[in-house]
Motif scaffolding. Structure first.
Motif, PDB file in Angstrom:
ATOM      1  N   PRO A 110     -42.254 -44.023  32.622  1.00 12.29           N
ATOM      2  CA  PRO A 110     -42.037 -43.349  33.702  1.00 12.29           C
ATOM      3  C   PRO A 110     -41.750 -44.500  35.017  1.00 12.29           C
ATOM      4  O   PRO A 110     -41.182 -43.999  36.107  1.00 12.29           O
ATOM      5  CB  PRO A 110     -43.146 -42.745  33.969  1.00 12.29           C
ATOM      6  CG  PRO A 110     -44.167 -43.273  33.099  1.00 12.29           C
ATOM      7  CD  PRO A 110     -43.373 -43.739  31.923  1.00 12.29           C
ATOM      8  N   ASP A 111     -41.914 -45.804  34.685  1.00  9.20           N
ATOM      9  CA  ASP A 111     -42.063 -46.701  35.779  1.00  9.20           C
ATOM     10  C   ASP A 111     -40.630 -47.563  35.740  1.00  9.20           C
ATOM     11  O   ASP A 111     -40.100 -48.308  36.665  1.00  9.20           O
ATOM     12  CB  ASP A 111     -43.041 -47.778  35.849  1.00  9.20           C
ATOM     13  CG  ASP A 111     -43.056 -48.707  34.421  1.00  9.20           C
ATOM     14  OD1 ASP A 111     -42.738 -47.751  33.482  1.00  9.20           O
ATOM     15  OD2 ASP A 111     -43.573 -49.661  34.486  1.00  9.20           O
ATOM     16  N   GLN A 112     -39.815 -47.282  34.502  1.00 10.37           N
ATOM     17  CA  GLN A 112     -38.484 -47.776  34.613  1.00 10.37           C
ATOM     18  C   GLN A 112     -37.272 -46.679  34.108  1.00 10.37           C
ATOM     19  O   GLN A 112     -36.716 -46.868  33.273  1.00 10.37           O
ATOM     20  CB  GLN A 112     -38.655 -48.828  33.413  1.00 10.37           C
ATOM     21  CG  GLN A 112     -39.425 -50.034  33.662  1.00 10.37           C
ATOM     22  CD  GLN A 112     -39.388 -50.891  32.228  1.00 10.37           C
ATOM     23  OE1 GLN A 112     -38.451 -51.662  32.115  1.00 10.37           O
ATOM     24  NE2 GLN A 112     -40.760 -50.986  31.456  1.00 10.37           N
ATOM     25  N   LYS A 113     -37.508 -45.742  34.828  1.00 12.47           N
ATOM     26  CA  LYS A 113     -36.296 -44.554  34.680  1.00 12.47           C
ATOM     27  C   LYS A 113     -35.007 -45.241  34.697  1.00 12.47           C
ATOM     28  O   LYS A 113     -34.447 -45.958  35.527  1.00 12.47           O
ATOM     29  CB  LYS A 113     -36.631 -43.467  35.473  1.00 12.47           C
ATOM     30  CG  LYS A 113     -37.913 -42.795  35.225  1.00 12.47           C
ATOM     31  CD  LYS A 113     -38.010 -41.263  35.921  1.00 12.47           C
ATOM     32  CE  LYS A 113     -39.371 -40.655  35.266  1.00 12.47           C
ATOM     33  NZ  LYS A 113     -39.377 -39.220  35.790  1.00 12.47           N
ATOM     34  N   VAL A 114     -34.126 -44.471  33.650  1.00 10.95           N
ATOM     35  CA  VAL A 114     -32.808 -44.679  33.529  1.00 10.95           C
ATOM     36  C   VAL A 114     -31.735 -43.414  33.677  1.00 10.95           C
ATOM     37  O   VAL A 114     -32.401 -42.422  33.419  1.00 10.95           O
ATOM     38  CB  VAL A 114     -32.201 -45.552  32.355  1.00 10.95           C
ATOM     39  CG1 VAL A 114     -33.283 -46.855  32.454  1.00 10.95           C
ATOM     40  CG2 VAL A 114     -32.679 -44.693  31.154  1.00 10.95           C
ATOM     41  N   THR A 115     -30.823 -43.742  34.092  1.00 12.58           N
ATOM     42  CA  THR A 115     -29.754 -42.401  34.306  1.00 12.58           C
ATOM     43  C   THR A 115     -28.564 -42.806  33.142  1.00 12.58           C
ATOM     44  O   THR A 115     -28.219 -44.006  32.802  1.00 12.58           O
ATOM     45  CB  THR A 115     -29.363 -42.215  35.609  1.00 12.58           C
ATOM     46  OG1 THR A 115     -28.616 -43.117  36.138  1.00 12.58           O
ATOM     47  CG2 THR A 115     -30.462 -41.808  36.493  1.00 12.58           C
ATOM     48  N   ALA A 116     -27.993 -41.628  32.824  1.00 17.93           N
ATOM     49  CA  ALA A 116     -26.706 -41.963  31.939  1.00 17.93           C
ATOM     50  C   ALA A 116     -25.691 -40.998  32.375  1.00 17.93           C
ATOM     51  O   ALA A 116     -25.732 -39.930  33.075  1.00 17.93           O
ATOM     52  CB  ALA A 116     -26.974 -41.456  30.514  1.00 17.93           C
ATOM     53  N   GLN A 117     -24.314 -41.412  32.230  1.00 18.95           N
ATOM     54  CA  GLN A 117     -23.079 -40.443  32.534  1.00 18.95           C
ATOM     55  C   GLN A 117     -22.090 -40.807  31.598  1.00 18.95           C
ATOM     56  O   GLN A 117     -22.000 -41.808  31.094  1.00 18.95           O
ATOM     57  CB  GLN A 117     -22.477 -40.813  33.860  1.00 18.95           C
ATOM     58  CG  GLN A 117     -22.106 -41.851  34.224  1.00 18.95           C
ATOM     59  CD  GLN A 117     -21.444 -42.393  35.686  1.00 18.95           C
ATOM     60  OE1 GLN A 117     -22.144 -42.387  36.429  1.00 18.95           O
ATOM     61  NE2 GLN A 117     -20.189 -42.184  35.704  1.00 18.95           N
ATOM     62  N   GLU A 118     -21.188 -39.908  31.562  1.00 24.85           N
ATOM     63  CA  GLU A 118     -19.874 -40.069  30.503  1.00 24.85           C
ATOM     64  C   GLU A 118     -18.961 -41.216  31.413  1.00 24.85           C
ATOM     65  O   GLU A 118     -19.117 -41.251  32.530  1.00 24.85           O
ATOM     66  CB  GLU A 118     -19.096 -38.816  30.600  1.00 24.85           C
ATOM     67  CG  GLU A 118     -19.880 -37.870  29.484  1.00 24.85           C
ATOM     68  CD  GLU A 118     -18.880 -36.350  29.301  1.00 24.85           C
ATOM     69  OE1 GLU A 118     -17.471 -36.735  29.114  1.00 24.85           O
ATOM     70  OE2 GLU A 118     -19.357 -35.629  29.153  1.00 24.85           O
TER      71      GLU A 118
ATOM     72  N   PRO B 207     -21.751 -50.236  34.714  1.00 29.28           N
ATOM     73  CA  PRO B 207     -23.198 -50.081  34.321  1.00 29.28           C
ATOM     74  C   PRO B 207     -23.739 -51.045  33.489  1.00 29.28           C
ATOM     75  O   PRO B 207     -23.149 -51.860  33.014  1.00 29.28           O
ATOM     76  CB  PRO B 207     -22.948 -48.801  33.486  1.00 29.28           C
ATOM     77  CG  PRO B 207     -21.865 -48.374  32.871  1.00 29.28           C
ATOM     78  CD  PRO B 207     -20.834 -49.509  33.698  1.00 29.28           C
ATOM     79  N   CYS B 208     -25.296 -50.913  33.644  1.00 29.18           N
ATOM     80  CA  CYS B 208     -25.808 -51.942  32.314  1.00 29.18           C
ATOM     81  C   CYS B 208     -25.293 -52.157  30.903  1.00 29.18           C
ATOM     82  O   CYS B 208     -25.024 -53.277  30.715  1.00 29.18           O
ATOM     83  CB  CYS B 208     -27.393 -51.795  32.582  1.00 29.18           C
ATOM     84  SG  CYS B 208     -27.954 -52.735  33.895  1.00 29.18           S
ATOM     85  N   LEU B 209     -25.345 -50.715  30.507  1.00 28.86           N
ATOM     86  CA  LEU B 209     -25.015 -50.460  29.191  1.00 28.86           C
ATOM     87  C   LEU B 209     -23.732 -49.432  29.067  1.00 28.86           C
ATOM     88  O   LEU B 209     -23.917 -48.523  29.782  1.00 28.86           O
ATOM     89  CB  LEU B 209     -26.277 -50.129  28.312  1.00 28.86           C
ATOM     90  CG  LEU B 209     -27.343 -51.119  28.106  1.00 28.86           C
ATOM     91  CD1 LEU B 209     -28.742 -50.367  27.611  1.00 28.86           C
ATOM     92  CD2 LEU B 209     -27.023 -52.081  27.578  1.00 28.86           C
ATOM     93  N   VAL B 210     -22.908 -49.900  28.014  1.00 34.41           N
ATOM     94  CA  VAL B 210     -21.825 -48.843  27.865  1.00 34.41           C
ATOM     95  C   VAL B 210     -22.099 -48.723  26.399  1.00 34.41           C
ATOM     96  O   VAL B 210     -21.816 -49.566  25.517  1.00 34.41           O
ATOM     97  CB  VAL B 210     -20.507 -49.471  28.139  1.00 34.41           C
ATOM     98  CG1 VAL B 210     -19.200 -48.082  27.674  1.00 34.41           C
ATOM     99  CG2 VAL B 210     -20.340 -49.603  29.842  1.00 34.41           C
ATOM    100  N   LEU B 211     -22.128 -47.539  25.862  1.00 34.46           N
ATOM    101  CA  LEU B 211     -22.434 -47.236  24.421  1.00 34.46           C
ATOM    102  C   LEU B 211     -21.225 -46.501  23.713  1.00 34.46           C
ATOM    103  O   LEU B 211     -20.955 -45.815  23.127  1.00 34.46           O
ATOM    104  CB  LEU B 211     -23.709 -46.059  24.256  1.00 34.46           C
ATOM    105  CG  LEU B 211     -24.937 -46.762  24.257  1.00 34.46           C
ATOM    106  CD1 LEU B 211     -25.492 -47.109  25.803  1.00 34.46           C
ATOM    107  CD2 LEU B 211     -25.874 -45.799  23.628  1.00 34.46           C
TER     108      LEU B 211
ATOM    109  N   VAL C  45     -10.786 -48.164  32.085  1.00 34.93           N
ATOM    110  CA  VAL C  45     -12.120 -47.625  32.910  1.00 34.93           C
ATOM    111  C   VAL C  45     -12.886 -49.016  32.897  1.00 34.93           C
ATOM    112  O   VAL C  45     -13.549 -49.144  34.062  1.00 34.93           O
ATOM    113  CB  VAL C  45     -12.440 -46.440  32.630  1.00 34.93           C
ATOM    114  CG1 VAL C  45     -13.783 -45.904  33.586  1.00 34.93           C
ATOM    115  CG2 VAL C  45     -11.366 -45.252  32.708  1.00 34.93           C
ATOM    116  N   ILE C  46     -13.525 -49.274  31.667  1.00 33.19           N
ATOM    117  CA  ILE C  46     -14.528 -50.499  31.705  1.00 33.19           C
ATOM    118  C   ILE C  46     -13.917 -51.654  32.497  1.00 33.19           C
ATOM    119  O   ILE C  46     -14.802 -52.327  33.181  1.00 33.19           O
ATOM    120  CB  ILE C  46     -15.293 -50.589  30.318  1.00 33.19           C
ATOM    121  CG1 ILE C  46     -15.517 -49.351  29.848  1.00 33.19           C
ATOM    122  CG2 ILE C  46     -15.851 -51.592  30.452  1.00 33.19           C
ATOM    123  CD1 ILE C  46     -15.813 -49.163  28.249  1.00 33.19           C
ATOM    124  N   GLY C  47     -12.910 -52.028  32.032  1.00 30.96           N
ATOM    125  CA  GLY C  47     -12.136 -53.275  32.501  1.00 30.96           C
ATOM    126  C   GLY C  47     -11.946 -53.401  34.169  1.00 30.96           C
ATOM    127  O   GLY C  47     -12.335 -54.335  34.652  1.00 30.96           O
TER     128      GLY C  47
END
Length: 373
Positions: A10-18, A39-43, A28-30
């Motif tokens: 709960p002290d390190q909440k993250v969010t995600a989006q398409e 973003p920090c991570l792209v899966l 888009v990433i480039g």
């Protein structure tokens, strides 16, 4: 995965989006790297784009984290080496694969007088004979209908799986093109025969030719099981080779997606922990259960025996996932693939010039591109 992480942290909440819509995820990433707002991570990081993103200064080597290299290699197993960059570091976490195989429509095969339980597709000569019978019978417009367009990535679903099966090699190895070899030309000639005899049309089909019953076969990964599901009575076999190789010796293209950590990330410690959480045995099991896509883990069938016992149609793909060939991790990767695709489109799909000469010319250009490190 995000919900599970946030509940536990709960002290390190993250969010995600398409990934936002664009011509391609890579574009888009480039652009996000250039703007400094990735973003920090792209899966959904494609291995083919890693060299370009790395050149842009957009990726953080996972080796920078304590135990990073060991984590990548222990989870991925022997296949990890294919994801190492030329400097020896890992700028990607191999995440999931969709090893491609040949799906075939049992109903169309039966109508053509072929045995749907023994489809005779393991060698080039068998595959061609079967294709001729399928089209002659009128059961389908095409035996197999890969996209005949010239985008660089289309070769991953026609030429490259068969090249991987025949040679076990990547398109480029040690800075040298491999596709102009005798085996590479054999693969090209096989596809050229399909096109020249009208067994594979050289016009684009707008839609899914296999799902629509226009083609009797398709080269796709395990994602297709849930898509075709009950609609088509399908079977699946490894891609063909020149000589009849046992299935357990046949490799294929991985159609893999990696997780990249991007240099604009401020909270890198948290991002590394999230990456490990997302690729944990439990989360990988959920990915497998919900999507049928194969986590990039060593000995997948033994890791999730209950899943594969209950979902036998996925077992072949899990076994195939142990034998995959990735795109080469070389500078100019996309340009290299485009150079090859242009030669392939011209000589194989449209029959202009010989395959051997066309591939040799492309190999010369590719060697120059691969040498510019």
């Amino acid at each position: 995965m995000v919900g599970a992480w946030n509940a536990a942290n709960p002290d390190q909440k993250v969010t995600a989006q398409e990934i936002p819509a664009g011509k391609s995820s890579e574009e888009v990433i480039g652009a996000a790297i250039a703007a400094g707002n990735a973003p920090c991570l792209v899966l959904n990081t494609a291995p083919v784009a890693i060299p370009q993103f790395q050149k842009q200064g957009g990726l953080i080597p996972l080796d920078d984290f304590p135990g990073g290299k060991e984590y990548v290699e222990s989870r991925t197993g022997e296949k990890a080496a294919q994801y190492q960059s030329p400097d020896g570091k890992y700028y990607q976490m191999p995440w999931k694969s969709n090893p491609v195989m040949v799906f075939y429509n049992k109903e169309i095969f039966a109508k053509a007088g072929l045995d749907p339980e023994n489809p005779k597709l393991s060698t080039y000569s068998e595959f061609l004979d079967t294709s001729r019978k399928l089209v002659k019978s009128g059961g389908a417009e095409a035996a197999i209908w890969p996209a005949p367009s010239s985008e660089f990535f289309q070769s991953w679903f026609d030429f490259y799986p068969l090249f991987a099966a025949q040679t076990g090699k990547q398109l480029v190895e040690d800075g040298k093109a491999q596709f102009a070899s005798a085996d590479g030309v054999k693969v090209g000639e096989f596809w050229k025969t399909l096109y020249s005899e009208g067994l594979s049309p050289n016009e684009m089909y707008n839609g899914d030719s296999f799902a629509d019953g226009k083609a009797a076969m398709s080269i796709v990964g395990p994602w297709a099981i849930s898509v075709y599901g009950e609609k088509i009575d399908w079977g699946v076999v490894p891609v063909p080779t020149a000589e009849d190789k046992p299935a357990e010796q046949v490799s294929t293209f991985s159609d893999e997606k990696s997780i990249g950590m991007y240099s604009s990330c401020k909270n890198r410690g948290t991002a590394w922990d999230v990456l490990k959480f997302a690729t944990s045995k439990e989360e990988d099991g959920k990915l497998l259960d919900e999507t049928g896509q194969m986590p990039m883990r060593a000995d997948l069938p033994a890791t999730y025996p209950d899943y594969f016992a209950a979902n036998k149609e996925y077992t072949l793909f899990a076994e195939q996932a142990e034998r995959t060939v990735e795109v080469p991790n070389v500078t100019g990767s996309v340009e290299i693939w485009q150079e090859f695709r242009d030669a392939y489109t011209k000589s194989v799909i449209f029959g202009k010039g010989g395959v051997d000469a066309s591939f040799k010319d492309a190999a010369g250009a590719v060697d120059k591109l691969a040498g510019n490190r």
